[in-house]
Scaffold this active site. Structure first.
Site, mmCIF file in Angstrom:
data_model
loop_
_atom_site.group_PDB
_atom_site.id
_atom_site.type_symbol
_atom_site.label_atom_id
_atom_site.label_comp_id
_atom_site.label_asym_id
_atom_site.label_seq_id
_atom_site.Cartn_x
_atom_site.Cartn_y
_atom_site.Cartn_z
ATOM 1 N N GLU A 141 0.840 -1.198 0.000
ATOM 2 C CA GLU A 141 0.000 0.000 0.000
ATOM 3 C C GLU A 141 0.875 1.249 0.000
ATOM 4 O OE1 GLU A 141 -2.384 2.938 -0.001
ATOM 5 O OE2 GLU A 141 -3.272 0.929 -0.174
ATOM 6 N N VAL B 35 -5.739 -0.813 -8.027
ATOM 7 C CA VAL B 35 -5.492 0.594 -7.719
ATOM 8 C C VAL B 35 -6.601 1.490 -8.262
ATOM 9 C CG1 VAL B 35 -3.003 0.371 -7.548
ATOM 10 C CG2 VAL B 35 -4.053 0.806 -9.774
ATOM 11 N N GLY B 36 -7.768 0.913 -8.561
ATOM 12 C CA GLY B 36 -8.878 1.720 -9.028
ATOM 13 C C GLY B 36 -9.307 1.348 -10.428
ATOM 14 N N ARG B 37 -10.326 2.060 -10.909
ATOM 15 C CA ARG B 37 -10.899 1.767 -12.217
ATOM 16 C C ARG B 37 -11.114 3.065 -12.992
ATOM 17 N NH1 ARG B 37 -16.059 -1.511 -10.298
ATOM 18 N NH2 ARG B 37 -15.862 -0.020 -8.606
ATOM 19 N N ASP C 33 -21.328 3.455 -13.333
ATOM 20 C CA ASP C 33 -19.898 3.722 -13.240
ATOM 21 C C ASP C 33 -19.373 4.680 -14.304
ATOM 22 O OD1 ASP C 33 -20.232 1.841 -11.327
ATOM 23 O OD2 ASP C 33 -18.852 0.363 -12.152
ATOM 24 N N ALA D 109 -23.126 -0.599 -7.007
ATOM 25 C CA ALA D 109 -24.329 -1.101 -7.663
ATOM 26 C C ALA D 109 -25.583 -0.407 -7.145
ATOM 27 C CB ALA D 109 -24.442 -2.609 -7.464
ATOM 28 N N HIS E 103 -32.824 -6.457 21.508
ATOM 29 C CA HIS E 103 -31.696 -6.988 22.286
ATOM 30 C C HIS E 103 -31.744 -8.512 22.251
ATOM 31 C CE1 HIS E 103 -28.820 -7.371 25.617
ATOM 32 N NE2 HIS E 103 -29.642 -8.296 26.102
#
Length: 273
Positions: A13, A78-80, A119, A127, A250
């Site tokens: 990273e 690393v992304g689109r 996108d 989505a 609960h």
């Protein structure tokens, strides 16, 4: 997932922490769990090159410091980029931003008789965002009043533990010059998390000075199921008092939302303020 299937996994990273686009506490919670799973995390590191089946990694601050990782598979995540190059946008009129996204108005209209969702348009590539945009576009095509203007879009990372972020975090609120109050309820003090034996994580609520909930973050077992209530609170303009006074079943994980709201309202129940 690969680690649980028996593979040795190393994450490289470039920034100083995991999930850098989210609240730092979320990344720290995930990193602790990855350590328990035996996953090595190399932060502030860059993948430089492949050498005969080996990945060469260097420090992001000192590239002369290299380390070689033996590996069978390298996944680049690393992304689109929006895939609009073959849609003919230059012929039919839609404008494309510098980031490569199709520019739309609140009705999702990109040009006369052309609408765009998902996108290929700006915003998180999710989505459920695309589905909501599709409903707006369909109404607009039918001549009904419609606009895509959500107060918040929940973002979920289905890792271990799961991670949720909705609306403002303390950091993004500060960047927007919004004064906030924040309270974080740890699952180690929660009823359901203790009964299932998985107490890692927390629910954090962010409120403005009037007490209105403007953001929420969560990390822990099954917290993706809490994203709907957190988003609804922001959409409806609920206050910390509203959430605190709503009876939660609960023992459930959702009780942590009420507990965090009680803390925001100045009356924490199972943790100290």
């Amino acid at each position: 997932a690969w680690s649980k299937l028996g593979s040795t996994v190393t994450i490289v990273e470039a920034t100083s922490g995991l999930l850098p686009a989210m609240d730092p506490r979320l990344g720290r919670t995930v990193r602790r769990r990855l350590k328990d799973l035996g996953v090595e995390v190399l932060t502030e590191s860059l993948a430089i090159r492949m050498d005969a089946g080996h990945l060469v990694v260097a420090s992001a601050t000192d590239r002369s410091t290299e380390r070689t990782l033996e590996c069978d598979v390298v996944v680049v995540a690393v992304g689109r980029n929006p895939n609009v190059s073959d849609l003919g946008v230059e012929r039919y009129g839609p404008k494309v931003s510098d980031s490569g996204h199709i520019v739309v108005d609140p009705q999702r209209r990109a040009a006369p008789h052309i609408y765009a969702i998902g996108d290929v348009t700006d915003g998180p590539a999710l989505a459920h965002k695309a589905t909501a945009e599709a409903e707006v576009a369909a109404d607009a095509v039918a001549g009904l009043p419609a606009a895509f203007d959500p107060a918040a879009i929940p973002e979920v990372v289905f890792c271990d533990p799961e991670v949720v972020s909705v609306g403002y975090s303390p950091g993004t609120a500060k960047d927007a010059d919004i004064a906030t109050n924040t309270f974080r309820f740890p699952f180690i003090a929660g009823s359901r998390s203790r009964t299932i034996g998985d107490t890692a994580g927390f629910v954090q609520l962010v409120a403005d000075e009037s007490g209105t909930i403007i953001g929420a973050q969560a990390a822990g077992h099954g917290v993706s199921e809490l994203s709907g209530e957190l988003a609804l609170a922001i959409e409806m303009g609920a206050t910390a008092f509203d959430l605190a006074e709503t009876i939660h079943a609960h023992p459930t994980m959702s009780e942590a939302i009420a507990e965090a709201a009680l803390g925001l309202d100045g009356r924490p129940l199972h943790v100290t303020n």
